[in-house]
Enzyme design. Structure first.
Site, PDB file in Angstrom:
ATOM      1  N   GLU A 123      -8.829  -9.875   4.108  1.00 26.38           N
ATOM      2  CA  GLU A 123      -9.191  -8.503   3.722  1.00 26.38           C
ATOM      3  C   GLU A 123     -10.563  -8.495   3.055  1.00 26.38           C
ATOM      4  O   GLU A 123     -10.814  -9.245   2.091  1.00 26.38           O
ATOM      5  CB  GLU A 123      -8.129  -7.924   2.771  1.00 26.38           C
ATOM      6  CG  GLU A 123      -8.463  -6.493   2.341  1.00 26.38           C
ATOM      7  CD  GLU A 123      -7.305  -5.723   1.736  1.00 26.38           C
ATOM      8  OE1 GLU A 123      -6.187  -6.270   1.639  1.00 26.38           O
ATOM      9  OE2 GLU A 123      -7.527  -4.559   1.363  1.00 26.38           O
TER      10      GLU A 123
ATOM     11  N   SER B 155       0.851  -1.202   0.000  1.00 28.42           N
ATOM     12  CA  SER B 155       0.000   0.000   0.000  1.00 28.42           C
ATOM     13  C   SER B 155       0.886   1.251   0.000  1.00 28.42           C
ATOM     14  O   SER B 155       0.418   2.352  -0.311  1.00 28.42           O
ATOM     15  CB  SER B 155      -0.939   0.008   1.218  1.00 28.42           C
ATOM     16  OG  SER B 155      -0.206  -0.245   2.404  1.00 28.42           O
TER      17      SER B 155
END
Ligand code: KIV
Length: 308
Positions: A190, A53
């Site tokens: 996730e 990320s």
């Protein structure tokens, strides 16, 4: 223990396993840089993930797919240098683990060059052989299933909760078991419906670390900029615990205003030298004045007062 020995030691995957076995809920945050890692380590966060990320959060890319090994190693090394206790996990970037051989080579770089303790790779059943190869090579692995951003183009491009249908729910269960049986020490879930995440958690021995997967996971992970209020927006699964964007903007504006008014720097931020020494440096002592015009062999440049 000698006075020079550091009483703080780095956590291992065995420590994480013990914490899980003791029923502790495991917090994990992402970190990408030295100062943030130092603060999070000091706050007692046991696991820091240098997530890919990084690409969107810190480097301004439009997706994680753009992140390279070089970038990941650079930031992972900074996080390791900023920590003494946290277990640091390096996120293997897109295409760095396409074959088990590539995976071992690149994961080895996370440990050898950046000092990470473990790596994270995306994928369930499809990544089983790779996880096995890494674990056989002595590299601790965290799995990652559910929404897996590196496969976003193959998953339709739109971020969405995974496992809501009968088939996909069964697929996720199979993925979770495959990751565990391949030897991973923990697994990120996730964007998974909370009941399914809780069920997967109850079926596994290894801890599940949820993000957008409800409270029934063994631990939780969040992207640090979401927690600190530094992201462009806060995802639904995140909670802002600070508003650093506003804090930083206010601090920068206040500093700029002080520069404009001359209030910064003040005496507290300024160093003075001995005035007599400055007089000597500038050739303006009484002796210098008496000897005006004498060449003293200094390089040409700023004229000394005595030469004016
Ligand atoms: O890259 C990342 O930050 C991650 C977390 C969201 C788990 O993979």
């Amino acid at each position: 223990m000698s006075a020079t020995q550091d009483p703080v030691r780095r956590l291992t995957i065995a420590d994480i396993g013990r914490m899980h076995a003791d029923g502790e809920r495991l917090p994990m945050l992402t970190a990408y840089d030295h100062p943030t890692a130092r603060i999070l380590d000091g706050a007692g966060i046991p696991m820091l993930l240098v997530g890919d990320s990084l690409g969107q959060v810190l480097l301004g890319y439009d997706s994680t797919v753009r992140v390279t090994m070089t970038e990941m190693l650079h930031h992972t090394a900074a996080v390791v240098r900023g920590t003494r206790r946290a277990l640091v996990i390096g996120d293997m970037p897109f295409l760095s683990y396409s074959t088990p051989e590539d995976a071992v080579e690149n994961a080895g770089r996370f440990l050898r060059e950046a000092g990470a303790t473990a790596v994270k790779i995306e994928g369930g059943v499809r990544s089983g052989r790779t996880i096995e190869a890494l674990v056989r090579a002595g590299i601790p692995v965290m799995g990652h299933i559910g929404w897996t951003p590196q496969s976003q183009h193959g998953m339709g491009g739109k971020v969405r909760v995974q496992g809501k249908s009968r088939e996909t729910a069964r697929g996720l269960l199979a993925d979770a078991v495959a990751v565990q049986e391949a030897g991973a020490f923990a697994i990120v879930l996730e964007l998974v419906p909370e009941q399914l995440a809780a069920l997967i958690t109850s079926r596994l021995r290894i801890p599940t670390i949820g993000i957008g997967a409800g409270p029934g996971c063994s631990g939780q992970v969040q992207v640090i900029t979401d927690v600190l209020g530094l992201g462009a927006f806060t995802p639904r699964h995140a909670r802002k615990y600070a508003d650093l964007e506003a804090t930083i903007a206010a601090a920068a504006a206040a500093w700029a205003a002080d520069v404009a008014s001359g209030a910064f720097p003040g005496p507290a931020e300024t160093v003075r030298m001995d005035d007599a020494t400055l007089d000597e440096a500038l050739g303006r002592t009484p002796d210098d004045r008496a000897a005006t015009g004498m060449a003293i062999g200094l390089p040409a440049g700023i004229p000394l007062d005595r030469d004016l």
